[in-house]
Write an enzyme that holds these catalytic residues in place. Structure first.
Site, PDB file in Angstrom:
ATOM      1  N   LYS A  13       0.829  -1.206   0.000  1.00 30.15           N
ATOM      2  CA  LYS A  13       0.000   0.000   0.000  1.00 30.15           C
ATOM      3  C   LYS A  13       0.870   1.265   0.000  1.00 30.15           C
ATOM      4  CE  LYS A  13      -2.127  -1.246   3.775  1.00 30.15           C
ATOM      5  NZ  LYS A  13      -1.429  -2.529   4.023  1.00 30.15           N
ATOM      6  N   ARG A  88      -9.737   0.690   9.258  1.00 31.26           N
ATOM      7  CA  ARG A  88      -9.179  -0.619   9.596  1.00 31.26           C
ATOM      8  C   ARG A  88     -10.229  -1.502  10.259  1.00 31.26           C
ATOM      9  NH1 ARG A  88      -3.700   0.249   8.989  1.00 31.26           N
ATOM     10  NH2 ARG A  88      -2.326  -1.194  10.018  1.00 31.26           N
ATOM     11  N   ARG A 127      11.381  -5.364   4.942  1.00 32.61           N
ATOM     12  CA  ARG A 127      11.105  -3.935   4.708  1.00 32.61           C
ATOM     13  C   ARG A 127      12.087  -3.051   5.480  1.00 32.61           C
ATOM     14  NH1 ARG A 127       5.137  -1.710   5.361  1.00 32.61           N
ATOM     15  NH2 ARG A 127       5.247  -2.649   7.428  1.00 32.61           N
ATOM     16  N   ARG A 160      11.296  -1.152  11.069  1.00 28.17           N
ATOM     17  CA  ARG A 160      10.241  -0.798  12.019  1.00 28.17           C
ATOM     18  C   ARG A 160      10.193  -1.800  13.167  1.00 28.17           C
ATOM     19  NH1 ARG A 160       4.858   0.315   8.481  1.00 28.17           N
ATOM     20  NH2 ARG A 160       3.995  -0.871  10.228  1.00 28.17           N
ATOM     21  N   ARG A 171       0.081  -9.217  13.391  1.00 24.50           N
ATOM     22  CA  ARG A 171      -0.609  -8.208  12.582  1.00 24.50           C
ATOM     23  C   ARG A 171      -1.438  -8.848  11.477  1.00 24.50           C
ATOM     24  NH1 ARG A 171       4.304  -5.185  10.906  1.00 24.50           N
ATOM     25  NH2 ARG A 171       2.983  -3.909   9.576  1.00 24.50           N
TER      26      ARG A 171
END
Ligand code: ADP
Ligand code: ADP
Ligand code: ZN
Length: 215
Positions: A13, A88, A127, A160, A171
């Site tokens: 996203k 969400r 990431r 992160r 998650r």
């Protein structure tokens, strides 16, 4: 134009958002980015949000809803915005649906980026993010020219706190439990477009572009 990006963590996203806002001149609103900034600054909002984020849980609806309401009312959003990471939950979507008419807006399209689960884990654990400008990288799929240095601003890249394997797994569970029902919510309203996220970054963007060009 008001566009919503939907999809599991790691679907791409943020990566697609960077390209979409350039091509279609939209303002980018990422609740994740806003919350991470608040955590970094140590504000009251950040202190409340942190305990949830570090565990891979959603921050309470009332906190995020206030962020988004305030942001959408700012003048730069007049020509259109791209929402990433919001709504969400169905409660957040209902809030949005009720709040938008008051500010003369409506949702024009919801883009659902779908990606296989094993690929999501690979994308999230690899990431890397720029600490200065927020640009996204991946150790394998989108590596910077110089290791751990941002191509765009020269800032340091970091991983992160919530991109560790344990938190990633949680998650993805939270997505299935709390966010996936939004697919049906927007399908019922005829607003949903499915995007095949199992392609390379440009392939995904081509499919998104053709949807948005038809609006
Ligand atoms: P999201 O915002 O949905 O959590 P990101 O845009 O941050 O996802 O992407 C997650 C990771 O996967 C990033 O490291 C990004 O560089 C990488 N990535 C994004 N899209 C693709 C793609 N189509 N193919 C391979 N890697 C991708
Ligand atoms: P990703 O798309 O990679 O999962 P985000 O950056 O969108 O990550 O979100 C990171 C974290 O911020 C979430 O795990 C959650 O704790 C919090 N968050 C972001 N947006 C929302 C939201 N709309 N409602 C509740 N929590 C949110
Ligand atoms: Zn940068």
């Amino acid at each position: 134009m008001l566009i919503i990006l939907l999809g599991p963590p790691g679907a791409g996203k943020g990566t697609q958002a960077e390209k979409i806002i350039q091509k279609f001149s939209l303002v980018y609103i990422s609740t994740g980015d806003i919350l991470r900034k608040a955590v970094k600054e140590g504000s009251a909002l950040g202190r409340k949000a942190r305990e949830y984020m570090d565990q891979g849980q959603l921050v309470p609806d009332n906190l995020v809803v206030e962020i988004v309401r305030g942001r959408l009312m700012e003048p730069d959003c007049a020509n259109g915005a791209l929402l990433d990471g919001f709504p969400r939950t169905v409660d957040q979507a209902v809030f949005l649906e009720q709040a938008l008419p008051d500010i003369d807006k409506k949702v024009d399209r919801v883009l659902l980026i779908e990606v296989d689960e094993n690929e999501l884990i690979e994308r999230l654990t690899g990431r890397r993010v720029c600490g200065d400008c927020g640009a996204n990288y991946h150790v394998k799929y989108k590596s910077p020219k110089v290791r751990n240095v941002c191509d765009q601003c020269g800032g340091d890249l970091y991983q992160r706190d919530d991109d560790t394997l344990a938190t990633v797994t949680e998650r993805l569970e939270v997505y299935k439990r709390q966010t996936e029902s939004l697919v049906e919510f927007y399908q019922e309203r005829g607003l949903l477009s499915s995007i095949n996220g199992n392609q390379d970054i440009d392939g995904v963007f081509d499919q998104i572009s053709s949807v948005l060009e038809d609006l």
